[in-house]
Scaffold this active site. Structure first.
Site, PDB file in Angstrom:
ATOM      1  CE  LYS A  23       7.896   5.092  71.896  1.00 35.49           C
ATOM      2  NZ  LYS A  23       6.678   5.188  72.686  1.00 35.49           N
ATOM      3  CG  LEU A  57       8.849   7.563  76.583  1.00 32.04           C
ATOM      4  CD1 LEU A  57       9.865   6.439  76.557  1.00 32.04           C
ATOM      5  CD2 LEU A  57       7.825   7.378  75.494  1.00 32.04           C
ATOM      6  CD  GLU A  68       5.145   7.981  81.192  1.00 32.01           C
ATOM      7  OE1 GLU A  68       5.323   8.637  80.159  1.00 32.01           O
ATOM      8  OE2 GLU A  68       5.865   7.015  81.503  1.00 32.01           O
ATOM      9  CE1 TYR A  93       7.431   1.028  73.030  1.00 29.54           C
ATOM     10  CE2 TYR A  93       6.260   1.964  71.170  1.00 29.54           C
ATOM     11  CZ  TYR A  93       6.384   1.768  72.530  1.00 29.54           C
ATOM     12  OH  TYR A  93       5.455   2.326  73.378  1.00 29.54           O
TER      13      TYR A  93
HETATM   14  N1  PLP Z   1       4.583   8.020  77.712  1.00 28.25           N
HETATM   15  C1  PLP Z   1       4.365   6.753  77.327  1.00 28.25           C
HETATM   16  C2  PLP Z   1       4.364   5.673  78.359  1.00 28.25           C
HETATM   17  C3  PLP Z   1       4.134   6.462  75.973  1.00 28.25           C
HETATM   18  O1  PLP Z   1       3.929   5.184  75.575  1.00 28.25           O
HETATM   19  C4  PLP Z   1       4.107   7.517  75.022  1.00 28.25           C
HETATM   20  C5  PLP Z   1       3.870   7.281  73.608  1.00 28.25           C
HETATM   21  O2  PLP Z   1       3.359   6.280  73.201  1.00 28.25           O
HETATM   22  C6  PLP Z   1       4.323   8.830  75.478  1.00 28.25           C
HETATM   23  C7  PLP Z   1       4.574   9.045  76.829  1.00 28.25           C
HETATM   24  C8  PLP Z   1       4.307   9.989  74.514  1.00 28.25           C
HETATM   25  O3  PLP Z   1       5.504  10.042  73.786  1.00 28.25           O
HETATM   26  P1  PLP Z   1       5.577  10.710  72.328  1.00 28.25           P
HETATM   27  O4  PLP Z   1       5.092  12.117  72.488  1.00 28.25           O
HETATM   28  O5  PLP Z   1       7.017  10.631  71.982  1.00 28.25           O
HETATM   29  O6  PLP Z   1       4.689   9.913  71.436  1.00 28.25           O
END
Ligand code: PLP
Length: 294
Positions: A154, A210, A186, A40
């Protein structure tokens, strides 16, 4: 909650059609439902424009490649779908959710041949963090990173993330900061930045995080403004002795974390580096809304 009252969503996109949410139907044999076999994206929309769309589409392409799926739509088609969804919602501040699953097949772990992917997307009003969260920061707790070893994908299978976020909520906190082998990876749904002696530090890209689009933008803004920024492993001791800690995500933007495991971070208030970075971020966003940045 019925489908029809879902968060003000007027229409969804499902496999080529635009439909009212209540009319969107997917087979119970969809591998997304049965195995969590899909990926996603979440793309913010500011001033009716898709923020950092090429970056999100690149990450989507990477996620699909890593789960051995072909991207079902070319980039310009994705853009057309999202722009139509934005139009249907009347523009403004939205977030696009999209997911692609491997499709419908009799239950078997092995990939079925010649399967058609299920493609689903919608736009919903963007819920910003309440102003008091920005003014005071939020609380977080640390938790063991119990996820798998491909957090760079993701994936829609978010059971571990959901358990971790709920663990944080149960302890009166907004986010769980995940720790693997003594190193901060994270958040349950965010990336983490630490500020120490005027330098930003965030986890390097790799299989355990991610690659957040907001994370990358913060790194980009830091470099463009001569703010020292390292992509290095953040040891738990560094988190505990940080001057400031932030979480970043497309929908939370850049949010200060001012308490971790019940202890204040630095002064216990959002710090000056956050104020500086958030101002630079808002400036970038404003330029984007005016068509002066992509
Ligand atoms: N890490 C995880 C596990 C996430 O689910 C998300 C976003 O939902 C992020 C980091 C942040 O990513 P982004 O800045 O692309 O929203």
């Amino acid at each position: 909650m019925t489908d029809g009252s879902m968060n003000g969503i007027r229409q969804v996109y499902l496999n080529g059609a635009f439909l009212p949410p209540a009319e969107a139907r997917v087979s119970a044999f969809d591998r997304g439902f049965v195995f969590g076999d899909g990926v996603y994206e979440v793309i913010p929309v500011f001033g009716g424009r898709l923020f950092r769309l090429p970056h999100h589409l690149t990450r989507l392409g990477n996620s699909l490649r890593e789960i051995r799926m072909t991207n079902p739509l070319p980039a310009d088609e994705w853009r057309r779908v999202f722009e139509r969804l934005v139009e249907i919602q009347g523009g403004g501040e939205l977030s696009i959710y999209l997911q692609v699953t491997r499709g419908v097949a009799p239950r078997d772990h092995a990939f079925p041949p010649n399967i058609t992917p299920t493609v689903f997307a919608y736009a919903q009003p963007l819920k910003y963090s309440p102003p008091e969260e920005l003014a005071q920061g939020v609380a977080a707790v640390t938790a063991a990173d119990i996820r798998w070893q491909r957090c760079d994908i993701k994936a829609i299978a978010l059971l571990a993330n959901a358990l971790l976020r709920q663990q944080a909520i149960d302890q009166g906190a907004a986010e769980a900061i995940l720790v693997r082998d003594g190193v901060v990876t994270e958040g349950a749904a965010s990336n983490i930045f630490v500020v120490k002696s005027g330098r930003l530090v965030t986890a390097p890209k790799g299989p355990f995080i991610l690659p957040g689009i907001t994370r990358d933008l913060v790194v980009e803004i830091a470099r463009a403004n001569s703010i020292a920024c390292d992509e290095l492993p953040v040891k738990i001791e560094m988190l505990r002795s940080a001057d400031e800690v932030w979480l970043t995500s497309s929908t939370k933007e850049i949010l200060p974390i001012t308490r971790i495991d019940g202890q204040p971070v630095g002064s216990g208030k959002p710090g000056p580096m956050h104020a500086r970075m958030f101002a630079l971020y808002k400036e970038y966003k404003q330029a984007f809304i005016q068509g002066k940045a992509d």
